[in-house]
Design a protein around this motif. Structure first.
Motif, short mmCIF file in Angstrom:
data_model
loop_
_atom_site.label_atom_id
_atom_site.label_comp_id
_atom_site.label_asym_id
_atom_site.label_seq_id
_atom_site.Cartn_x
_atom_site.Cartn_y
_atom_site.Cartn_z
N ASP A 16 0.86 -1.19 0.00
CA ASP A 16 0.00 0.00 0.00
C ASP A 16 0.89 1.23 0.00
OD1 ASP A 16 -2.60 -1.34 0.25
OD2 ASP A 16 -1.83 -1.97 2.21
N LEU A 17 0.71 2.07 -1.00
CA LEU A 17 1.59 3.23 -1.19
C LEU A 17 1.03 4.45 -0.49
CD1 LEU A 17 2.40 2.62 -4.96
CD2 LEU A 17 3.78 2.00 -2.96
N LEU A 18 1.78 4.95 0.48
CA LEU A 18 1.37 6.09 1.29
C LEU A 18 2.57 6.97 1.58
CD1 LEU A 18 -0.77 4.24 4.00
CD2 LEU A 18 -1.69 5.80 2.28
N GLU A 19 2.28 8.25 1.83
CA GLU A 19 3.30 9.14 2.37
C GLU A 19 3.40 8.91 3.88
OE1 GLU A 19 5.15 10.81 0.44
OE2 GLU A 19 3.99 10.65 -1.42
N PHE A 20 4.49 9.39 4.48
CA PHE A 20 4.72 9.14 5.90
C PHE A 20 3.57 9.66 6.77
CE2 PHE A 20 6.34 10.08 10.11
CZ PHE A 20 7.16 9.01 10.40
N ASP A 21 3.20 10.92 6.57
CA ASP A 21 2.14 11.50 7.39
C ASP A 21 0.80 10.81 7.18
OD1 ASP A 21 3.94 13.27 8.45
OD2 ASP A 21 3.37 14.95 7.17
N GLN A 22 0.54 10.36 5.96
CA GLN A 22 -0.70 9.63 5.69
C GLN A 22 -0.74 8.33 6.49
OE1 GLN A 22 -0.24 9.45 1.34
NE2 GLN A 22 -2.25 10.41 1.18
N ALA A 23 0.39 7.62 6.52
CA ALA A 23 0.44 6.35 7.23
C ALA A 23 0.22 6.56 8.73
CB ALA A 23 1.79 5.67 6.99
N VAL A 24 0.88 7.57 9.30
CA VAL A 24 0.71 7.85 10.73
C VAL A 24 -0.73 8.21 11.04
CG1 VAL A 24 1.34 9.43 12.60
CG2 VAL A 24 3.11 8.53 11.07
N GLU A 25 -1.32 9.05 10.20
CA GLU A 25 -2.70 9.49 10.43
C GLU A 25 -3.67 8.32 10.35
OE1 GLU A 25 -4.89 12.49 11.77
OE2 GLU A 25 -2.78 12.72 11.20
N LEU A 26 -3.47 7.46 9.37
CA LEU A 26 -4.36 6.31 9.19
C LEU A 26 -4.27 5.36 10.39
CD1 LEU A 26 -4.75 4.29 5.88
CD2 LEU A 26 -4.81 3.18 8.11
N ILE A 27 -3.05 5.04 10.78
CA ILE A 27 -2.86 4.09 11.89
C ILE A 27 -3.37 4.68 13.20
CG2 ILE A 27 -1.13 2.84 13.23
CD1 ILE A 27 0.59 2.81 10.62
N ALA A 28 -3.00 5.93 13.47
CA ALA A 28 -3.43 6.57 14.72
C ALA A 28 -4.95 6.70 14.77
CB ALA A 28 -2.78 7.94 14.86
N GLY A 29 -5.55 6.99 13.62
CA GLY A 29 -7.01 7.10 13.57
C GLY A 29 -7.69 5.79 13.88
N ARG A 30 -7.13 4.70 13.37
CA ARG A 30 -7.73 3.40 13.63
C ARG A 30 -7.61 2.99 15.10
NH1 ARG A 30 -9.06 0.28 8.88
NH2 ARG A 30 -9.41 -1.46 10.32
N GLY A 70 -9.95 -12.61 6.78
CA GLY A 70 -10.28 -13.18 8.08
C GLY A 70 -10.76 -12.10 9.04
N ASP A 71 -10.14 -12.06 10.21
CA ASP A 71 -10.56 -11.11 11.24
C ASP A 71 -9.64 -9.90 11.33
OD1 ASP A 71 -11.39 -13.95 13.23
OD2 ASP A 71 -12.76 -12.66 12.12
N ILE A 72 -8.71 -9.76 10.39
CA ILE A 72 -7.76 -8.66 10.40
C ILE A 72 -7.78 -7.96 9.05
CG2 ILE A 72 -5.30 -8.04 10.55
CD1 ILE A 72 -6.23 -8.92 13.21
N GLU A 73 -7.71 -6.64 9.07
CA GLU A 73 -7.51 -5.88 7.84
C GLU A 73 -6.05 -5.44 7.82
OE1 GLU A 73 -9.63 -2.26 5.32
OE2 GLU A 73 -10.10 -2.55 7.44
N TRP A 74 -5.35 -5.71 6.71
CA TRP A 74 -3.91 -5.48 6.68
C TRP A 74 -3.54 -4.22 5.91
CZ3 TRP A 74 -0.46 -8.09 9.51
CH2 TRP A 74 -0.85 -9.32 10.05
N LEU A 75 -2.60 -3.48 6.49
CA LEU A 75 -1.96 -2.35 5.83
C LEU A 75 -0.52 -2.76 5.58
CD1 LEU A 75 -2.03 0.64 4.88
CD2 LEU A 75 -1.33 1.26 7.21
N ASN A 76 -0.10 -2.76 4.31
CA ASN A 76 1.20 -3.29 3.92
C ASN A 76 2.11 -2.15 3.48
OD1 ASN A 76 0.12 -6.28 3.69
ND2 ASN A 76 -1.28 -5.02 2.51
N LEU A 77 3.11 -1.83 4.29
CA LEU A 77 3.93 -0.65 4.06
C LEU A 77 5.29 -1.02 3.47
CD1 LEU A 77 3.17 1.31 7.35
CD2 LEU A 77 2.05 1.52 5.12
N ALA A 78 5.71 -0.27 2.46
CA ALA A 78 6.99 -0.53 1.79
C ALA A 78 8.14 -0.17 2.72
CB ALA A 78 7.08 0.28 0.50
N ASP A 79 9.00 -1.15 2.99
CA ASP A 79 10.14 -0.97 3.88
C ASP A 79 11.38 -1.51 3.18
OD1 ASP A 79 12.04 -0.92 5.85
OD2 ASP A 79 11.16 -2.54 7.02
N GLY A 80 12.28 -0.65 2.82
CA GLY A 80 13.51 -1.10 2.18
C GLY A 80 13.71 -0.45 0.83
N ALA A 81 14.96 -0.11 0.54
CA ALA A 81 15.29 0.60 -0.69
C ALA A 81 14.85 -0.13 -1.95
CB ALA A 81 16.79 0.88 -0.73
N PRO A 82 15.03 -1.46 -2.07
CA PRO A 82 14.60 -2.13 -3.31
C PRO A 82 13.11 -1.99 -3.58
CG PRO A 82 16.10 -3.53 -2.06
CD PRO A 82 15.74 -2.38 -1.17
#
Length: 261
Positions: A16-30, A70-82
């Motif tokens: 899931d492609l997000l900017e840093f602030d978007q990711a923080v806002e989404l996670i904190a909101g949830r 299942g019982d979890i909704e996943w947010l998949n964040l890109a981690d790593g230069a490649p």
């Protein structure tokens, strides 16, 4: 509630492609509640591709479909230069690297501000005291619900994991930081995460050791130039040799073969 992100696949894994602030806002909101399902947050790096990507033994075990699994909704964040570099090639946009070790500070600060309780699962029993001390010093108003440091043998016992999840639920944790290492942490969240009652579960690997000062993070110049793996390998060659020099190249090739569907 379905996540509103741009999703591509790299090496067979969703990202899931997000900017840093978007990711923080989404996670904190949830973490504040209101969603039907808890949110699992996972870092997609070459180690993840090795375990869960195309041709891996765990391919299809979790989080490969868009939306709730299942019982979890996943947010998949890109981690790593490649991964962020391949995402740039495919989308013509420069995306940030969203490692758990980079996000955790902002997320703890937001939890402190919002009154969200935080718990930690993983790490060594010997690090718990130092983790508590450092968190209290840096985030004095943070509600730390608890720290759990089970052994691998305990976590392999389904009855134990169910009882552990129930204990976490009874304490009341909004954000559970799960630091069990890949692939154990993702599978534990997938199997038992919903039982914990946590609104957000962060599969953040070595974050508990970074926060406790047990493991030194790579310097900024190494992370910014895609050399964090080399820094970590130099620090822990015996533990990380196979991950980076044996398993990593095949995962890298899988990522580079990725195309936009």
């Amino acid at each position: 509630m379905t996540l509103e992100t741009s999703r591509i696949r790299l090496g067979g894994a969703p990202v899931d492609l997000l900017e840093f602030d978007q990711a923080v806002e989404l996670i904190a909101g949830r973490a504040l509640g209101g969603a039907e399902l808890p949110l699992g947050v996972v870092s997609i790096n070459l180690d993840h591709i090795h375990h869960f990507g195309d041709g891996s033994s765990l391919y299809g075990d979790f989080g490969l479909r868009s939306g709730p699994v299942g019982d979890i909704e996943w947010l998949n964040l890109a981690d790593g230069a490649p991964l962020v570099e391949q995402a740039r090639r495919l989308t013509a946009h420069r995306w940030p690297r969203l490692a758990g070790s980079d996000l955790i500070g902002a997320l703890l600060a937001r939890a402190e501000r919002d009154g969200s309780s935080v718990g930690f699962l993983g790490g060594l029993p010997s690090t718990e005291k130092e983790l508590n001390r450092r968190l209290l010093a840096e985030y004095p108003a943070l509600e730390l619900a608890g720290c759990w440091t089970p052994s691998r043998e305990q976590l392999a016992d389904a009855a134990y994991s169910c009882a552990l999840a129930e204990e976490i639920r009874n304490v009341g944790v909004d954000i559970l930081v799960v630091c069990l290492g890949k692939p154990r942490q993702e599978l534990w969240i997938d199997h038992y995460g919903a039982l914990t009652g946590a609104k957000v579960l962060l599969a953040f690997g070595a974050v508990v050791d970074f926060l406790a000062g047990r493991v030194e993070r790579a310097p900024r110049w190494a992370a910014d130039n895609g050399l964090e793996w080399a820094w970590r390998l130099a620090k822990e060659p015996k533990r990380l040799f196979r991950r980076y020099l044996v398993e990593g190249p095949a995962a890298y090739r899988a990522v580079r073969r990725s195309r936009v569907s």
